[in-house]
Design a protein around this motif. Sequence first.
Motif, PDB file in Angstrom:
ATOM      1  N   LYS A 112       8.997  13.481   9.861  1.00 22.37           N
ATOM      2  CA  LYS A 112       9.205  12.740   8.455  1.00 22.37           C
ATOM      3  C   LYS A 112       9.487  11.520   8.461  1.00 22.37           C
ATOM      4  O   LYS A 112       8.820  10.936   7.595  1.00 22.37           O
ATOM      5  N   SER A 113      10.387  10.920   9.190  1.00 26.34           N
ATOM      6  CA  SER A 113      10.624   9.636   9.123  1.00 26.34           C
ATOM      7  C   SER A 113       9.318   8.945   9.745  1.00 26.34           C
ATOM      8  O   SER A 113       9.076   7.923   8.822  1.00 26.34           O
ATOM      9  N   THR A 114       8.560   9.271  10.559  1.00 27.65           N
ATOM     10  CA  THR A 114       7.385   8.583  10.879  1.00 27.65           C
ATOM     11  C   THR A 114       6.444   8.629   9.628  1.00 27.65           C
ATOM     12  O   THR A 114       5.999   7.564   9.354  1.00 27.65           O
ATOM     13  N   MET A 174      12.895   6.914   0.679  1.00 30.05           N
ATOM     14  CA  MET A 174      14.426   7.128   1.031  1.00 30.05           C
ATOM     15  C   MET A 174      14.192   7.975   2.459  1.00 30.05           C
ATOM     16  O   MET A 174      13.741   8.964   2.310  1.00 30.05           O
ATOM     17  N   ASP A 175      14.839   7.700   3.297  1.00 26.59           N
ATOM     18  CA  ASP A 175      15.257   8.491   4.647  1.00 26.59           C
ATOM     19  C   ASP A 175      16.533   8.922   4.961  1.00 26.59           C
ATOM     20  O   ASP A 175      17.235   8.357   5.324  1.00 26.59           O
ATOM     21  N   GLU A 176      16.734  10.068   4.437  1.00 30.27           N
ATOM     22  CA  GLU A 176      18.166  10.782   4.820  1.00 30.27           C
ATOM     23  C   GLU A 176      19.227   9.982   4.155  1.00 30.27           C
ATOM     24  O   GLU A 176      20.085   9.498   4.742  1.00 30.27           O
ATOM     25  N   PRO A 177      19.167   9.559   2.808  1.00 21.29           N
ATOM     26  CA  PRO A 177      20.115   8.469   2.609  1.00 21.29           C
ATOM     27  C   PRO A 177      21.400   9.106   2.485  1.00 21.29           C
ATOM     28  O   PRO A 177      22.480   8.231   2.406  1.00 21.29           O
TER      29      PRO A 177
END
Lengths: 355, 291
Positions: free
Chosen positions: A42-44, A157-160
């Motif tokens: 996901k982050s990638t 947004m990455d796991e904010p």
Amino acid sequence: MAEIVVDNLTKVWSGSPAVDGISFTCASGEFTVLLGPSGCGKSTTLRLIAGLEQPSAGAIAIGGRDVTRRSPAERGIAMVFQSYALFPHLSVAENILFGLKVRRVPRAERDERLKRAAQTLGLTQLLDRKPAALSGGQRQRVALGRAIVADAAVCLMDEPLSNLDAQLRQEMRAEIRGLQRRLGMTMIYVTHDQVEAMTMSDRVVLMRDGRIEQQGTPAELYDCPASGFAARFLGTPPMNLLPAAAGAGLAPDVPAAAEGSIGVRPERLRVDAPGHGLTATVEAIEYLGADTLLTLDAAGAKLIARTDGHARHRIGEAVGVSCAAGDLHFFDAGSGRRVEANGNGCNAPERGEGA
Amino acid sequence: MSRLRASIHASLLLLPAVVLLAAFTHVPAVRTFIGALYTTPRGNRPEVFIGLGNYRHLLDDPVFWQAMANNVWYAALTIPLSVILALVMALAVDARLPGRAALRMAYFTPTVLPMIAVANIWLFFYTPGYGLLDQVLGLFGVAQTNWLGSRDTALNAVIAVAVWKEAGFFMIFYLAALQTIPHDLREAAAIEGASRFTFFRRVTLPLLMPTTLFVLVNAVIGAFRLVDHIVVMTRGGPDNATALLLYYIYEIGFRFWDSAYAATLTTVLLAILAVLAAVQFLFLERRIHYR
Ligand SMILES: Nc1ncnc2c1ncn2[C@@H]1O[C@H](COP(=O)(O)OP(=O)(O)OP(=O)(O)O)[C@@H](O)[C@H]1O
Ligand SMILES: [Mg+2]
């Protein structure tokens, strides 16, 4: 205007693909959640869209413009990092204004935008503080402020919310969702929390091992999971999955398949006196207030049933569990994919396509 | 009762260190201040109290003023040069490049070498005619130079040695500080459209300020303290062109055995260092963000 199209995107880290040929479209103004277990890419994916990583293959278009080889700044995006990435030596105001100063926005407009963002997020009293003097929730707001003050059409947004406590997380969920709607941003939001995905998103892209397992609206994913994995990933408690042979007795007229598995949501199970459907014993009772979860053992197969209010059952009691035929989902033994449509209104979807 | 015993124990444990410090630092320091107020005892002439007489003599001493001027020039060049070079080297080896571990080692090596060894290496570089420097410059047709023997070049030549020696040491501090700066700050800035230079000026540099203060204080002290290479390379010459304050003190004290005048010079040197340290802390402290 700010539609995001990801086409066959691939990222390979030293031989092993972290993102493996994924494609999805995020319509303008839509809230898309990238969901999946830890390490699924996901982050990638998000960092590829932001331009912080270079893809091994595939293309990314934002607002109809191919940005695959563009720098992050040229993509017209804002991003909120999991760690917030606030500049520790700058005050809240300076943090929020950093990008505008870099872009040489005139002072009057800068102040105007800062004022608006601070009011929107309730930061007016905190503008002179340094990040170290803020609580986790306040830092989160500053990071949001930095994203919205940029007036970017796309926000990533990455796991904010992962550093916040449960109460605050719930508040911020509603706030972020409200903000996104009001500002009409196209949002891609990464989380591994299926509750966040269900409650916030217009669309969910469920990932597994660098591929898309299923994508669609939260309801589509919940009602018609495309695989056993998707079925278990969404919903708490997750869908019950039984060997096909053991599960056939749950509903009348179910073709007794020899292979694969049968799934049924806990809230779809009816618990009655023995004789209806499968016979099972009550193993555990969890009282949650509005409802009660019963853990049942049907000849070795474990089932969880959600029943209203207080349980009328006791541990060790024999019960009958059953459900309507339309509530059953069938999954292939080998691939785990949904195998057939039945009365529940789902078609067997293609891998990676919406239902 | 037990509190009393605890503090007695604590005092006893501290005692050895206190005795050593007092015997070898505090008492000699005080003796120095006092000694500066007397004449130097010689043979059957005992010391005589002359108040500020030594200081008056100092004001009239041309060599003192020369050493002072040399030292100011020496500090004015070594401090900024070594600090800036350290920062540049740290930024270079902090980047993702192949063989950076070897590069770090290479930059750090001068620090590990004793100054005496460094001075001997540089003596060879500076040797007129067949020294490395002259050989390289000879390729471009530059005439040979007596780097350490000429009044015009000697001081700058020893400054180069000091910078070479100190920069690697300061680099380590900058490198450590750079590695504590989270990577996502750079990414957040990149998304905002900040160039590398903007990021450096607005984020990296401010976050390095505590390190810079520390390095500066050390560089200032070093500029007045490090004279080993003077002893090896020039002995203050030619014609006092490379005499630094501490080297001058050494000469007065241990070549001419004028201990009272050496004590006077020492007091002046300590006063200069104290003022410089205070100035740095007062002025820089306010502009520094500590995490
Ligand atoms: N810089 C990198 N170098 C090598 N491998 C990496 C790098 N970044 C990520 N990976 C690998 O890529 C895979 C996907 O990582 P990614 O960070 O995208 O997962 P994720 O879905 O965001 O997980 P999480 O929910 O834990 O944050 C992982 O197997 C990870 O080890
Ligand atoms: Mg991640």
